[in-house]
Design a protein around this motif. Structure first.
Motif, mmCIF file in Angstrom:
data_model
loop_
_atom_site.group_PDB
_atom_site.id
_atom_site.type_symbol
_atom_site.label_atom_id
_atom_site.label_comp_id
_atom_site.label_asym_id
_atom_site.label_seq_id
_atom_site.Cartn_x
_atom_site.Cartn_y
_atom_site.Cartn_z
ATOM 1 N N ALA A 59 5.008 51.944 35.754
ATOM 2 C CA ALA A 59 5.649 51.471 34.522
ATOM 3 C C ALA A 59 4.752 51.646 33.301
ATOM 4 N N ASP A 60 3.447 51.432 33.468
ATOM 5 C CA ASP A 60 2.535 51.567 32.328
ATOM 6 C C ASP A 60 2.526 52.994 31.788
ATOM 7 N N ALA A 61 2.616 53.968 32.671
ATOM 8 C CA ALA A 61 2.637 55.359 32.222
ATOM 9 C C ALA A 61 3.879 55.639 31.380
ATOM 10 N N TYR A 62 5.028 55.101 31.790
ATOM 11 C CA TYR A 62 6.260 55.264 31.007
ATOM 12 C C TYR A 62 6.104 54.621 29.632
ATOM 13 N N ASN A 63 5.609 53.400 29.610
ATOM 14 C CA ASN A 63 5.439 52.687 28.348
ATOM 15 C C ASN A 63 4.458 53.410 27.425
ATOM 16 N N ASN A 64 3.338 53.869 27.996
ATOM 17 C CA ASN A 64 2.323 54.514 27.172
ATOM 18 C C ASN A 64 2.798 55.853 26.619
ATOM 19 N N LEU A 65 3.566 56.580 27.427
ATOM 20 C CA LEU A 65 4.132 57.833 26.931
ATOM 21 C C LEU A 65 5.145 57.543 25.817
ATOM 22 N N ALA A 66 5.921 56.506 25.981
ATOM 23 C CA ALA A 66 6.860 56.099 24.927
ATOM 24 C C ALA A 66 6.095 55.758 23.644
ATOM 25 N N TRP A 67 4.962 55.092 23.786
ATOM 26 C CA TRP A 67 4.150 54.711 22.623
ATOM 27 C C TRP A 67 3.588 55.957 21.921
ATOM 28 N N ILE A 68 3.196 56.941 22.697
ATOM 29 C CA ILE A 68 2.712 58.200 22.102
ATOM 30 C C ILE A 68 3.813 58.833 21.264
ATOM 31 N N TYR A 69 5.015 58.883 21.812
ATOM 32 C CA TYR A 69 6.132 59.462 21.068
ATOM 33 C C TYR A 69 6.417 58.652 19.802
#
Length: 182
Positions: free
Chosen positions: A131-141
């Protein structure tokens, strides 16, 4: 003592009293001097003239565990030594893909959003439950102001995967949705 049994100070201290001792000591010290002289010339030529370096120690067998490499990387991160942290995480990534998330975070801290994005995607590919990877990628975008629709779905996926961190992920989602409203 006869005339062939002359002793010098070195022979006396060494307890050498036979006639051949002086000859032995002369040979020994001359040989030793020559060896030291040749070694000194070699080092001088090597370092000054040809630019070679002294031998390096190469570790062929890594004795650290995955957890130890990650812990070392985290310690480097806390000290602001991000390049060293990345090296440790890269070693850890060879042992387990869990290190991809750490690599993404380190690149994020270096403001290398492309590097961070690459490793967050690898983390998701290797572990679709992260889940953290999904959230962090969303934050990058969100920070790059691109792929906003995808960023929203990534943040929603993070909430779905880990409800325990729902508040953190909803904060990301809120900020992303704020970009979509005029």
């Amino acid at each position: 003592m006869g005339k062939d049994e002359l002793l010098d100070v070195i022979s006396k201290k060494a307890g050498l009293v036979h006639s051949g001792s002086k000859m032995f000591l002369d040979y020994f010290f001359n040989f030793r001097f020559i060896r030291v002289y040749i070694t000194a010339i070699f080092i001088a030529n090597c370092l000054l003239l040809s630019g070679c370096s002294l031998p390096r120690i190469i570790i062929l067998d890594d004795k650290l565990t995955l957890e130890e490499h990650i812990a070392l990387g985290v310690a480097y991160e806390k000290k602001g030594q991000l390049d060293n942290a990345i090296k440790e995480y890269e070693i850890a990534a060879k042992k387990s893909p869990v290190a991809f998330l750490y690599l993404g975070n380190a690149y994020f801290l270096k403001n290398d959003f492309e590097g961070a994005e690459r490793y967050y995607k690898k983390a998701i590919k290797e572990n679709p439950e992260n889940a953290d990877a999904y959230n962090n990628l969303a934050w990058i975008y969100y920070l790059k102001r691109e792929n906003i629709v995808e960023a929203e779905s990534l943040a929603l996926k993070a909430v779905e995967l880990n409800p325990e961190k729902k508040e953190v992920y909803l904060d990301t989602l809120k900020k992303i949705r704020g970009l979509r409203q005029p």
